[in-house]
Design an enzyme around this catalytic site. Sequence first.
Site, PDB file in Angstrom:
ATOM      1  CG  ASP A  32      -2.176   0.837   1.057  1.00 48.43           C
ATOM      2  OD1 ASP A  32      -2.061   2.070   0.846  1.00 48.43           O
ATOM      3  OD2 ASP A  32      -3.276   0.266   1.088  1.00 48.43           O
ATOM      4  N   GLY A  72      -6.554   1.285  -5.116  1.00 43.32           N
ATOM      5  CA  GLY A  72      -7.183   2.181  -6.072  1.00 43.32           C
ATOM      6  C   GLY A  72      -8.109   3.154  -5.374  1.00 43.32           C
ATOM      7  CB  SER A 110     -16.973  -1.827  -8.464  1.00 43.13           C
ATOM      8  OG  SER A 110     -18.090  -1.180  -7.903  1.00 43.13           O
ATOM      9  CG  HIS A 112     -20.463   1.526  -8.419  1.00 42.93           C
ATOM     10  ND1 HIS A 112     -21.708   2.103  -8.287  1.00 42.93           N
ATOM     11  CD2 HIS A 112     -20.052   1.213  -7.164  1.00 42.93           C
ATOM     12  CE1 HIS A 112     -22.040   2.148  -6.999  1.00 42.93           C
ATOM     13  NE2 HIS A 112     -21.048   1.620  -6.300  1.00 42.93           N
ATOM     14  CE1 TYR A 139     -14.189   2.567  -7.955  1.00 41.68           C
ATOM     15  CE2 TYR A 139     -16.563   2.241  -7.875  1.00 41.68           C
ATOM     16  CZ  TYR A 139     -15.290   1.856  -7.513  1.00 41.68           C
ATOM     17  OH  TYR A 139     -15.119   0.747  -6.706  1.00 41.68           O
ATOM     18  NE  ARG A 177     -27.167  -0.200  -4.434  1.00 45.97           N
ATOM     19  CZ  ARG A 177     -25.889  -0.166  -4.097  1.00 45.97           C
ATOM     20  NH1 ARG A 177     -25.514   0.322  -2.931  1.00 45.97           N
ATOM     21  NH2 ARG A 177     -24.964  -0.585  -4.934  1.00 45.97           N
TER      22      ARG A 177
HETATM   23  N1  LIG Z   1     -15.694  -1.077  -0.255  1.00 46.74           N
HETATM   24  C1  LIG Z   1     -16.590  -1.459  -1.151  1.00 46.74           C
HETATM   25  O1  LIG Z   1     -17.805  -1.571  -0.850  1.00 46.74           O
HETATM   26  C2  LIG Z   1     -16.132  -1.788  -2.573  1.00 46.74           C
HETATM   27  C3  LIG Z   1     -17.116  -2.201  -3.478  1.00 46.74           C
HETATM   28  C4  LIG Z   1     -16.721  -2.520  -4.766  1.00 46.74           C
HETATM   29  C5  LIG Z   1     -15.385  -2.469  -5.129  1.00 46.74           C
HETATM   30  N2  LIG Z   1     -14.454  -2.048  -4.232  1.00 46.74           N
HETATM   31  C6  LIG Z   1     -13.048  -1.984  -4.671  1.00 46.74           C
HETATM   32  O2  LIG Z   1     -12.251  -2.703  -3.747  1.00 46.74           O
HETATM   33  C7  LIG Z   1     -10.976  -2.064  -3.599  1.00 46.74           C
HETATM   34  C8  LIG Z   1     -10.698  -1.787  -2.127  1.00 46.74           C
HETATM   35  O3  LIG Z   1     -11.754  -0.987  -1.629  1.00 46.74           O
HETATM   36  P1  LIG Z   1     -11.700  -0.393  -0.145  1.00 46.74           P
HETATM   37  O4  LIG Z   1     -13.108  -0.140   0.247  1.00 46.74           O
HETATM   38  O5  LIG Z   1     -10.844  -1.230   0.718  1.00 46.74           O
HETATM   39  O6  LIG Z   1     -11.010   1.011  -0.441  1.00 46.74           O
HETATM   40  P2  LIG Z   1     -10.023   1.840   0.524  1.00 46.74           P
HETATM   41  O7  LIG Z   1      -9.968   3.226  -0.035  1.00 46.74           O
HETATM   42  O8  LIG Z   1     -10.390   1.657   1.946  1.00 46.74           O
HETATM   43  O9  LIG Z   1      -8.631   1.104   0.254  1.00 46.74           O
HETATM   44  C9  LIG Z   1      -7.893   1.290  -0.916  1.00 46.74           C
HETATM   45  C10 LIG Z   1      -6.425   1.258  -0.536  1.00 46.74           C
HETATM   46  O10 LIG Z   1      -5.677   1.421  -1.740  1.00 46.74           O
HETATM   47  C11 LIG Z   1      -4.579   2.249  -1.427  1.00 46.74           C
HETATM   48  N3  LIG Z   1      -4.131   2.903  -2.659  1.00 46.74           N
HETATM   49  C12 LIG Z   1      -4.798   3.824  -3.391  1.00 46.74           C
HETATM   50  N4  LIG Z   1      -4.077   4.208  -4.437  1.00 46.74           N
HETATM   51  C13 LIG Z   1      -2.910   3.493  -4.373  1.00 46.74           C
HETATM   52  C14 LIG Z   1      -1.751   3.437  -5.173  1.00 46.74           C
HETATM   53  N5  LIG Z   1      -1.622   4.219  -6.260  1.00 46.74           N
HETATM   54  N6  LIG Z   1      -0.762   2.589  -4.829  1.00 46.74           N
HETATM   55  C15 LIG Z   1      -0.860   1.820  -3.710  1.00 46.74           C
HETATM   56  N7  LIG Z   1      -1.939   1.847  -2.897  1.00 46.74           N
HETATM   57  C16 LIG Z   1      -2.950   2.670  -3.228  1.00 46.74           C
HETATM   58  C17 LIG Z   1      -5.073   3.251  -0.393  1.00 46.74           C
HETATM   59  O11 LIG Z   1      -4.001   3.794   0.368  1.00 46.74           O
HETATM   60  C18 LIG Z   1      -6.024   2.384   0.426  1.00 46.74           C
HETATM   61  O12 LIG Z   1      -5.387   1.847   1.565  1.00 46.74           O
HETATM   62  C19 LIG Z   1     -11.015  -0.809  -4.464  1.00 46.74           C
HETATM   63  O13 LIG Z   1     -10.386  -1.102  -5.696  1.00 46.74           O
HETATM   64  C20 LIG Z   1     -12.495  -0.572  -4.675  1.00 46.74           C
HETATM   65  O14 LIG Z   1     -12.755   0.081  -5.903  1.00 46.74           O
HETATM   66  C21 LIG Z   1     -14.809  -1.701  -2.955  1.00 46.74           C
END
Ligand SMILES: NC(=O)c1ccc[n+]([C@@H]2O[C@H](COP(=O)([O-])OP(=O)(O)OC[C@H]3O[C@@H](n4cnc5c(N)ncnc54)[C@H](O)[C@@H]3O)[C@@H](O)[C@H]2O)c1
Length: 267
Positions: A32, A72, A110, A112, A139, A177
Amino acid sequence: MATLLLTGAAGRIGTALRPRLRSAGHDLVLFDEREPDGPVGDGERLVTGSVADPDALDVALAGVDTVVHLAGIPTEDAWDDLVAANLTGTKNVLERAAAAKVTRVLLASSIHAVGRVPEPEGAAGSIPGDRLPRPDTYYGVTKAAMELLGSLFADRFDMSIVSARIGAFGERPSSRRALRMWTSADDLARLVEATVALRDPGHHVVWALSRNQESPADLGAGERIGFVPVDDATAVLDADARAALPDEDMRWLGGALADVPLGRRAP
Ligand SMILES: NC(=O)c1ccc[n+]([C@@H]2O[C@H](COP(=O)([O-])OP(=O)(O)OC[C@H]3O[C@@H](n4cnc5c(N)ncnc54)[C@H](O)[C@@H]3O)[C@@H](O)[C@H]2O)c1
């Protein structure tokens, strides 16, 4: 047991998956750009870096056999930022994984990616996990394009890649939802296990959802690769807790995010 690279390990999903994957016996590389909140434990190795940096990814990939790519931006944001983090970042992860001969990858796509599918279109269990993308936001466009990268690398490098359309992730369902679109942490860990067990090359777009009673999702694509979710959002909350859940826009699969202004950071 496997050695798993978790990109985005300090985030919500990474933090929830870590103890589950460790107790299943896997070793973890935590990658990370920021430090995780908790201490790095036995069987865990921390690499701080960005998915924009191929050298940092090479360090993280040493000794790894499966990647869980979570890093991301997890919501609507400025186009250039989304493309850099979610799309170019995913391309970098897949390129470096292919170079390191790491053949199994789970990509955090996702709901989305299909967020503008009207919910009424979906009778219970009718929308397949690999439905054609119909994104609701920039997104969602980056998540749909992430899936195309999964297809490309599976075909070019004989990789086994799962594009996981994650829904409303959380320890508990947090909106009406979410009763339909909940992804429990335990079920997501089950999908990671199914990915670790893949042996044949190919790309699989699947719902990463729990077995929610009234969900419009058809879970068949995931079941065909051994992902059998067991949690049900309705069953984990009693009737009073369900009635107290906040309402959310139910016109589209993507819920409230399906109607936010494009290109602006969403809460
Ligand atoms: N939380 C949800 O409900 C959900 C639903 C669908 C998809 N997702 C996908 O799952 C993944 C994780 O989601 P989350 O809720 O844990 O998000 P989050 O924002 O809590 O965690 C994402 C992590 O990625 C790290 N990060 C961002 N850009 C980076 C980079 N360039 N290099 C290295 N690290 C980087 C951030 O520091 C963060 O710790 C994402 O890709 C998100 O799109 C999440």
